[in-house]
Motif scaffolding. Structure first.
Motif, PDB file in Angstrom:
ATOM      1  N   ASP A  31     -66.862 -56.471  86.302  1.00 41.82           N
ATOM      2  CA  ASP A  31     -67.373 -56.144  84.968  1.00 41.82           C
ATOM      3  C   ASP A  31     -67.858 -54.701  84.873  1.00 41.82           C
ATOM      4  O   ASP A  31     -68.297 -54.257  83.815  1.00 41.82           O
ATOM      5  N   ASP A  32     -67.768 -53.938  85.972  1.00 48.28           N
ATOM      6  CA  ASP A  32     -68.151 -52.530  85.944  1.00 48.28           C
ATOM      7  C   ASP A  32     -66.980 -51.607  85.605  1.00 48.28           C
ATOM      8  O   ASP A  32     -67.196 -50.462  85.215  1.00 48.28           O
ATOM      9  N   TYR A  33     -65.744 -52.104  85.807  1.00 52.75           N
ATOM     10  CA  TYR A  33     -64.602 -51.231  85.519  1.00 52.75           C
ATOM     11  C   TYR A  33     -63.414 -52.052  85.041  1.00 52.75           C
ATOM     12  O   TYR A  33     -63.263 -53.234  85.359  1.00 52.75           O
ATOM     13  N   GLU A  34     -62.600 -51.412  84.210  1.00 52.69           N
ATOM     14  CA  GLU A  34     -61.401 -52.046  83.677  1.00 52.69           C
ATOM     15  C   GLU A  34     -60.173 -51.224  84.054  1.00 52.69           C
ATOM     16  O   GLU A  34     -60.232 -49.994  84.180  1.00 52.69           O
ATOM     17  N   ILE A  35     -59.077 -51.934  84.254  1.00 48.52           N
ATOM     18  CA  ILE A  35     -57.793 -51.302  84.560  1.00 48.52           C
ATOM     19  C   ILE A  35     -56.867 -51.615  83.378  1.00 48.52           C
ATOM     20  O   ILE A  35     -56.450 -52.756  83.193  1.00 48.52           O
ATOM     21  N   LEU A  36     -56.595 -50.604  82.569  1.00 52.02           N
ATOM     22  CA  LEU A  36     -55.751 -50.780  81.386  1.00 52.02           C
ATOM     23  C   LEU A  36     -54.385 -50.164  81.658  1.00 52.02           C
ATOM     24  O   LEU A  36     -54.279 -48.961  81.932  1.00 52.02           O
ATOM     25  N   ILE A  37     -53.359 -50.984  81.584  1.00 52.47           N
ATOM     26  CA  ILE A  37     -51.993 -50.536  81.865  1.00 52.47           C
ATOM     27  C   ILE A  37     -51.154 -50.743  80.620  1.00 52.47           C
ATOM     28  O   ILE A  37     -51.159 -51.831  80.029  1.00 52.47           O
ATOM     29  N   MET A  38     -50.453 -49.693  80.202  1.00 53.06           N
ATOM     30  CA  MET A  38     -49.565 -49.819  79.046  1.00 53.06           C
ATOM     31  C   MET A  38     -48.139 -49.533  79.478  1.00 53.06           C
ATOM     32  O   MET A  38     -47.825 -48.436  79.946  1.00 53.06           O
ATOM     33  N   ASP A  39     -47.285 -50.543  79.325  1.00 54.68           N
ATOM     34  CA  ASP A  39     -45.879 -50.362  79.665  1.00 54.68           C
ATOM     35  C   ASP A  39     -45.180 -49.593  78.548  1.00 54.68           C
ATOM     36  O   ASP A  39     -45.320 -49.911  77.367  1.00 54.68           O
ATOM     37  N   ASP A  40     -44.423 -48.592  78.952  1.00 59.44           N
ATOM     38  CA  ASP A  40     -43.763 -47.695  78.005  1.00 59.44           C
ATOM     39  C   ASP A  40     -42.261 -47.967  77.955  1.00 59.44           C
ATOM     40  O   ASP A  40     -41.444 -47.076  78.120  1.00 59.44           O
ATOM     41  N   GLY A  41     -41.927 -49.248  77.743  1.00 59.21           N
ATOM     42  CA  GLY A  41     -40.521 -49.612  77.595  1.00 59.21           C
ATOM     43  C   GLY A  41     -39.760 -49.730  78.891  1.00 59.21           C
ATOM     44  O   GLY A  41     -38.556 -49.411  78.950  1.00 59.21           O
ATOM     45  N   SER A  42     -40.413 -50.205  79.954  1.00 55.34           N
ATOM     46  CA  SER A  42     -39.743 -50.342  81.252  1.00 55.34           C
ATOM     47  C   SER A  42     -38.530 -51.265  81.157  1.00 55.34           C
ATOM     48  O   SER A  42     -38.531 -52.244  80.400  1.00 55.34           O
ATOM     49  N   GLN A  43     -37.529 -50.952  81.978  1.00 58.47           N
ATOM     50  CA  GLN A  43     -36.307 -51.755  82.015  1.00 58.47           C
ATOM     51  C   GLN A  43     -36.150 -52.477  83.360  1.00 58.47           C
ATOM     52  O   GLN A  43     -35.090 -53.031  83.643  1.00 58.47           O
TER      53      GLN A  43
END
Length: 346
Positions: A31-43
């Motif tokens: 709860d101290d840190y978040e890992i935000l990952i956004m996929d940019d159209g991976s194939q």
């Protein structure tokens, strides 16, 4: 929430798991840190890899959108971050074990805008240990301007520092539409505005040298894009330098350091234009635009490793337009140039 780690992802199935594992091996509560990952159209199977982690760990969130490019993806991730500090990381890189908490402790205790650290370039995916622990016994708190004066060869990438989210918002920092070099101006704007920062000479970040990197591609289309985006960055950087020169806030040494780095970018980009099959009209247009922002002729190139007979001769030739265009004309008589007409939509 103390920290948001923001990761754009594109076709990173071979590396993103290792990146996430390194972020999980930290001495912080979830709860101290978040890992935000956004996929940019991976194939490839990147999304599947991250989904499996997101199911197991509550601090991992996956987003996805059609391919728009790395830095526009970073801008979107910034709008979703909740942490007091932001760390931009690439999906194929990783960090050493148990490094997040001591870095955050220093940043919070010293009320830092930025805390920076070294990187280690490697092809290995298992260099997780730090030789000596991170401590705050010899901290040198300075302004970002002072750092720019004392570290003229700093890296411009965004994965060598944490930056306070409130500081980003106060200074309206965002990435420009430059899918190769947007981190240069972002980093320099951040440093020029930072009131409190610390740089720790410890290699926390691992910069993985992947074989398929776009920055190393020899494909002509990719090289054309690299040259185009580097030119765009040089233009934006020149505007930043010109604005800094109009104020009394920055020393001559700082301005000279920034100008030198800009001149290095300009020199090698012009050299690459000459080496590759560009039409002479295209190169003339680029040179004229550089003149408009005082980036050409090159004046502040000859420092350190670049103050040699070879480089001084090349700079002299590049700075003489008639000779530069004559060389291009003669070369193009032998090699038919491409009709390169890139636009802002390239």
């Amino acid at each position: 929430m103390k920290l948001s780690i923001l990761i754009p992802m594109y076709n990173a199935e071979k590396y993103v798991g290792n990146c996430i594992e390194s972020l999980l091996r930290q001495d912080l509560n979830f709860d101290d840190y978040e890992i935000l990952i956004m996929d940019d159209g991976s194939q490839d199977q990147s999304i599947t890899v991250v989904e499996n982690y997101a199911k197991k760990y509550p601090n991992i969130t996956l987003y996805a959108h059609p391919n728009t490019g790395c830095y526009s993806t970073r801008n979107k991730l910034l709008t979703k971050a909740k942490g007091d500090y932001i760390y931009h990381l690439d999906a194929d890189d990783y960090i050493v074990d148990n490094s997040l908490k001591p870095l955050l402790d220093i940043a919070v205790n010293e009320n830092l805008d930025i805390i920076g650290f070294k990187t280690k370039e490697t092809k290995k995916l298992n260099l997780f240990n730090l030789n000596r622990p991170i401590d705050d016994g010899t901290l040198n708190v300075c302004t970002g301007s002072e750092f720019l004066e004392n570290f003229p060869d700093l890296r411009h990438e965004i994965w060598w520092y944490f930056i306070k989210r409130q500081f980003i918002e106060t200074n309206a920092l965002k990435f420009t539409k430059n899918e190769y070099n947007a981190d240069v101006v972002f980093t320099l704007k951040a440093l020029l505005n930072a009131k409190q920062m610390v740089y720790l000479p410890k290699a926390i970040h691992r910069y993985v040298q992947t074989g398929g990197s776009l920055m190393r591609s020899k494909d002509l289309i990719v090289k054309v894009k690299r040259i185009y985006y580097l030119h765009m960055m040089i233009m934006n950087l020149s505007v930043l330098i010109n604005e800094a020169e109009l104020t009394d806030n920055y020393s001559r040494k700082l301005i000279d350091n920034l100008s030198h780095r800009r001149d290095v970018f300009t020199f090698f980009n012009l050299l690459n234009m000459v080496r590759n099959p560009f039409h002479i009209t295209y190169i003339k247009n680029k040179v004229n635009s550089l003149k408009e922002v005082n980036a050409y002729p090159i004046h502040n190139f000859a420092q350190k490793n670049y103050d040699t007979l070879k480089f001084n001769l090349l700079v002299t030739l590049i700075n003489k337009e008639n000779i530069l265009y004559l060389v291009i004309y003669l070369k193009n008589m032998l090699i038919k140039p491409e009709k390169t007409t890139l636009t802002d939509e390239a």
